[in-house]
Structures are given as structure tokens and as C-alpha cells.
Scaffold this active site. Structure first.
Site, PDB file in Angstrom:
ATOM      1  N   GLY A 161       0.536  -1.704   0.071  1.00 24.70           N
ATOM      2  CA  GLY A 161       0.367  -0.392  -0.012  1.00 24.70           C
ATOM      3  C   GLY A 161       0.527   1.324   0.302  1.00 24.70           C
ATOM      4  N   SER A 162       2.160   1.278  -0.740  1.00 26.33           N
ATOM      5  CA  SER A 162       2.871   2.329  -0.801  1.00 26.33           C
ATOM      6  C   SER A 162       1.929   3.348  -1.368  1.00 26.33           C
ATOM      7  CB  SER A 162       4.168   2.335  -0.854  1.00 26.33           C
ATOM      8  OG  SER A 162       4.279   1.793  -2.115  1.00 26.33           O
ATOM      9  N   ASN A 163       1.405   2.713  -2.422  1.00 27.36           N
ATOM     10  CA  ASN A 163       0.522   3.670  -3.862  1.00 27.36           C
ATOM     11  C   ASN A 163      -0.336   4.359  -2.780  1.00 27.36           C
ATOM     12  OD1 ASN A 163       2.354   4.238  -6.544  1.00 27.36           O
ATOM     13  ND2 ASN A 163       2.551   2.314  -5.773  1.00 27.36           N
ATOM     14  N   MET A 222      -3.596  -7.093  -6.897  1.00 27.57           N
ATOM     15  CA  MET A 222      -2.832  -8.820  -7.663  1.00 27.57           C
ATOM     16  C   MET A 222      -4.186  -9.724  -8.549  1.00 27.57           C
ATOM     17  SD  MET A 222       0.062  -8.211  -7.815  1.00 27.57           S
ATOM     18  CE  MET A 222       1.213  -8.710  -8.316  1.00 27.57           C
ATOM     19  N   LYS A 264     -16.354 -15.497 -10.115  1.00 25.27           N
ATOM     20  CA  LYS A 264     -15.278 -14.342  -9.740  1.00 25.27           C
ATOM     21  C   LYS A 264     -16.653 -13.029 -10.617  1.00 25.27           C
ATOM     22  CE  LYS A 264     -12.328 -10.902 -12.266  1.00 25.27           C
ATOM     23  NZ  LYS A 264     -10.661 -11.369 -12.488  1.00 25.27           N
ATOM     24  N   HIS A 304       1.673   0.596 -12.842  1.00 23.83           N
ATOM     25  CA  HIS A 304       2.365  -0.459 -13.175  1.00 23.83           C
ATOM     26  C   HIS A 304       4.135   0.256 -13.609  1.00 23.83           C
ATOM     27  CE1 HIS A 304       3.029  -4.433 -14.657  1.00 23.83           C
ATOM     28  NE2 HIS A 304       4.507  -4.034 -15.500  1.00 23.83           N
ATOM     29  N   ILE A 309      -9.543  -7.662 -13.262  1.00 24.96           N
ATOM     30  CA  ILE A 309     -11.024  -6.862 -12.744  1.00 24.96           C
ATOM     31  C   ILE A 309     -11.883  -7.776 -14.510  1.00 24.96           C
ATOM     32  CG2 ILE A 309     -11.759  -4.762 -13.361  1.00 24.96           C
ATOM     33  CD1 ILE A 309     -10.370  -4.457 -10.951  1.00 24.96           C
TER      34      ILE A 309
HETATM   35  C1  GRF Z   1       3.822  -0.992  -6.915  1.00 25.16           C
HETATM   36  O1  GRF Z   1       5.033  -1.091  -8.028  1.00 25.16           O
HETATM   37  C2  GRF Z   1       2.449  -0.987  -8.723  1.00 25.16           C
HETATM   38  O2  GRF Z   1       2.612  -0.140  -9.716  1.00 25.16           O
HETATM   39  C3  GRF Z   1       2.273  -2.473  -8.725  1.00 25.16           C
HETATM   40  O3  GRF Z   1       2.027  -3.183  -7.801  1.00 25.16           O
HETATM   41  C4  GRF Z   1       2.781  -2.126  -6.793  1.00 25.16           C
HETATM   42  C5  GRF Z   1       2.200  -2.278  -5.646  1.00 25.16           C
HETATM   43  O4  GRF Z   1       3.154  -1.357  -4.446  1.00 25.16           O
HETATM   44  N1  GRF Z   1       1.107  -2.780  -9.666  1.00 25.16           N
HETATM   45  P1  GRF Z   1       2.534  -0.368  -3.146  1.00 25.16           P
HETATM   46  O5  GRF Z   1       1.462  -1.857  -2.554  1.00 25.16           O
HETATM   47  O6  GRF Z   1       1.938   0.029  -3.340  1.00 25.16           O
HETATM   48  O7  GRF Z   1       3.734  -0.882  -2.165  1.00 25.16           O
END
Ligand code: GRF
Length: 189
Positions: free
Chosen positions: A14-16, A89, A64, A108, A92
Site C-alpha cells: 500500500g505504498s501507492n 493482484m 468471479k 504498473h 478485473i
Molecule cells: C507497485 O509497484 C505497482 O505499480 C504495482 O504493484 C506495486 C504495489 O506496491 N502494480 P504498493 O503496494 O503500492 O507498495
């Protein structure tokens, strides 16, 4: 004026998600986290920002379609109009794609169409390419195949390790995703 309501879908760290939440001027409000992994770290991060999480485990649903229908109901209850995938992961499926056409985007860690799928950073590193990067794109039924919205390049340096490369790529992700979100949601105002 009513705010634009968005959801983040994530499966992991969840860093994003955190970077999106820290952006004070996003142009929309993150009203929900959807997570398919009950132990994921992103759930604690959402709680810290007082964002409710809808945990839905695919194995608990008959199909699904049933899994996505339950997510769809929750999105509709929350009046969500945009979905931002951030380390979600799973592919969709039709149920969500049909209801959120042109409204689901993904980030991505490669210069798509190069290195789609899992471990894109490792794939680029192992391939020995000189540059890789970050892509934000619309989501379609394929794996990281939808129309590209924005890309930023990252040079792979001779003394890079996978970790040092990952650190630089993530720093770019954290800036780029908010910037793209801001631009896209602005069109809805
Ligand atoms: C990120 O590198 C994103 O681009 C990819 O999965 C990773 C998720 O990282 N789809 P985080 O969970 O947001 O740290």
C-alpha cells in the site's frame, strides 16, 4: 459542489495508496479501499487515514462474477465513480469493467507494453535493458494492456540492484499516480 468519490483497490503493502492519501489536492476523495487479502498491510494504512476497507476474498464466492458483484454493490452504495488500482493482484472482470467503463486505471512498474504481469521490475532488471519506468493506463480485460495515459522513464544504472531500482521506480510511482488522477478527475467537475 459535491466531491468526486473514488476507491482504491490494493492487495499488498500500500505504498501507492499512502502516497495518494498524502496528496492534499487530489481533486477527489478516497472513500473506500477494496482488498482481496485479509492480512495485507494496506488495510492498516487505510485505517490510519480513516478510510473504510471492504475485504472480499475471492475464494469465499462461487464465481468471479459473484465476487465482483459484491464489490460492485459496495462501490455503488458508496457512490464511487473512479477506481484506482494500486498493487491489486487480480484481473478485473466483465462485471466491474462494464459498470466502470473508462473509470478504472492502474499503475504498473514498467514501460508498457514491455514487461507486463508480475515482477515487472525484476523482469526488466534480468533482461538487461538500459531503461524501464512507470506506466499509468486504463484497465481493460487484458493483463496490463489498456490504453496508456502517462509514462515516465527510469534509467537502469550499471551498479543498480533490484532493490535500488525498485526504490527509484516507487518514488516515481508515488508522484506520477496522484498527478494523473488529479488530471483525470478534473474532467468530471
Ligand atoms: C507497485 O509497484 C505497482 O505499480 C504495482 O504493484 C506495486 C504495489 O506496491 N502494480 P504498493 O503496494 O503500492 O507498495
Amino acid at each position: 459542489m459535491r466531491s468526486i468519490r473514488a476507491a482504491v483497490f490494493a492487495s499488498g503493502t500500500g505504498s501507492n495508496f499512502e502516497a495518494i492519501m498524502r496528496e492534499g489536492n487530489l481533486g477527489c476523495d478516497i472513500k473506500l479501499l477494496v482488498c482481496d487479502q485479509p492480512e495485507a498491510q494496506v488495510i492498516e494504512k487505510a485505517a490510519a487515514f480513516s478510510v473504510p476497507t471492504y475485504v472480499a476474498e475471492p475464494k469465499k464466492f462461487a464465481s468471479k462474477e459473484a465476487y465482483e458483484s459484491s464489490i460492485l454493490r459496495r462501490l455503488q452504495e458508496e457512490e464511487i465513480t473512479w477506481v484506482f488500482l494500486a498493487g491489486y493482484m487480480r484481473m478485473i472482470g466483465k462485471t466491474l469493467l462494464d459498470s466502470y467503463e473508462g473509470k478504472i486505471i492502474n499503475i504498473h512498474p514498467s514501460l508498457l507494453p514491455a514487461f507486463p504481469g508480475i515482477d515487472a521490475i525484476g523482469q526488466a532488471y534480468q533482461a538487461g535493458v538500459k531503461k524501464t519506468g512507470v506506466t499509468v493506463h486504463y484497465v481493460d480485460e487484458g493483463m496490463d494492456t489498456g490504453p496508456i495515459i502517462a509514462q515516465e522513464e527510469v534509467e537502469i544504472l550499471p551498479n543498480d540492484t533490484i532493490d535500488s531500482l525498485k526504490t527509484r521506480i516507487q518514488a516515481i510511482e508515488h508522484r506520477l499516480y496522484s498527478r494523473v488522477i488529479k488530471k483525470l478527475v478534473k474532467r468530471d467537475e
